[in-house]
Design a protein around this motif. Structure first.
Motif, mmCIF file in Angstrom:
data_model
loop_
_atom_site.group_PDB
_atom_site.id
_atom_site.type_symbol
_atom_site.label_atom_id
_atom_site.label_comp_id
_atom_site.label_asym_id
_atom_site.label_seq_id
_atom_site.Cartn_x
_atom_site.Cartn_y
_atom_site.Cartn_z
ATOM 1 N N ALA A 81 1.060 -6.195 1.954
ATOM 2 C CA ALA A 81 2.341 -7.046 1.722
ATOM 3 C C ALA A 81 1.994 -8.202 2.574
ATOM 4 C CB ALA A 81 3.346 -6.132 2.319
ATOM 5 N N ARG A 82 1.292 -8.103 3.896
ATOM 6 C CA ARG A 82 1.181 -9.492 4.440
ATOM 7 C C ARG A 82 0.233 -10.319 3.862
ATOM 8 N NH1 ARG A 82 5.116 -9.563 8.272
ATOM 9 N NH2 ARG A 82 4.990 -7.722 9.309
ATOM 10 N N HIS A 83 -0.776 -9.572 3.032
ATOM 11 C CA HIS A 83 -1.821 -10.438 2.292
ATOM 12 C C HIS A 83 -1.193 -11.417 1.250
ATOM 13 C CE1 HIS A 83 -5.503 -11.486 0.315
ATOM 14 N NE2 HIS A 83 -4.966 -11.322 -0.798
ATOM 15 N N TRP A 84 -0.055 -10.878 0.712
ATOM 16 C CA TRP A 84 0.773 -11.458 -0.412
ATOM 17 C C TRP A 84 1.603 -12.578 -0.049
ATOM 18 C CZ3 TRP A 84 -1.430 -11.718 -4.811
ATOM 19 C CH2 TRP A 84 -2.256 -10.958 -5.409
ATOM 20 N N ARG A 85 2.282 -12.507 1.164
ATOM 21 C CA ARG A 85 2.851 -13.539 1.639
ATOM 22 C C ARG A 85 2.339 -15.004 2.010
ATOM 23 N NH1 ARG A 85 6.893 -10.607 6.072
ATOM 24 N NH2 ARG A 85 7.486 -9.217 4.494
#
Length: 85
Positions: A81-85
């Motif tokens: 989730a953090r990677h896609w932000r």
């Protein structure tokens, strides 16, 4: 937006590995279903053996492992989730 060969390689690799794993899992399930679903004496004995051992499993023995698996899955989900932000 420019072309990134590393991102393309990761995408192609993910598709190839995902398709390969999916095919192997479905194939294995298909073969086991054919073996265990039979009416031969050996298939019936094997089915009863598996059911008996599943009924004898004690969940408290696997609780620490299950907690570790769930924790690692949550961390992986947060990282994605953090990677896609």
């Amino acid at each position: 937006m420019r072309f990134d060969p590393f991102e393309f390689y990761r995408f192609v690799l993910a598709v190839a590995v995902g398709a390969y794993a999916t095919f192997n899992v479905i194939s294995a399930i298909w073969h086991w279903r054919g073996f265990v679903g039979g009416s031969a004496r050996s298939a019936v004995m094997f089915r009863r053996y598996v059911i008996l051992h599943l009924l004898r499993v004690r969940i408290h023995r696997f609780t620490p492992d299950l907690i570790a698996i769930v924790t690692l899955a949550l961390v992986l989900g947060l990282l994605i989730a953090r990677h896609w932000r």
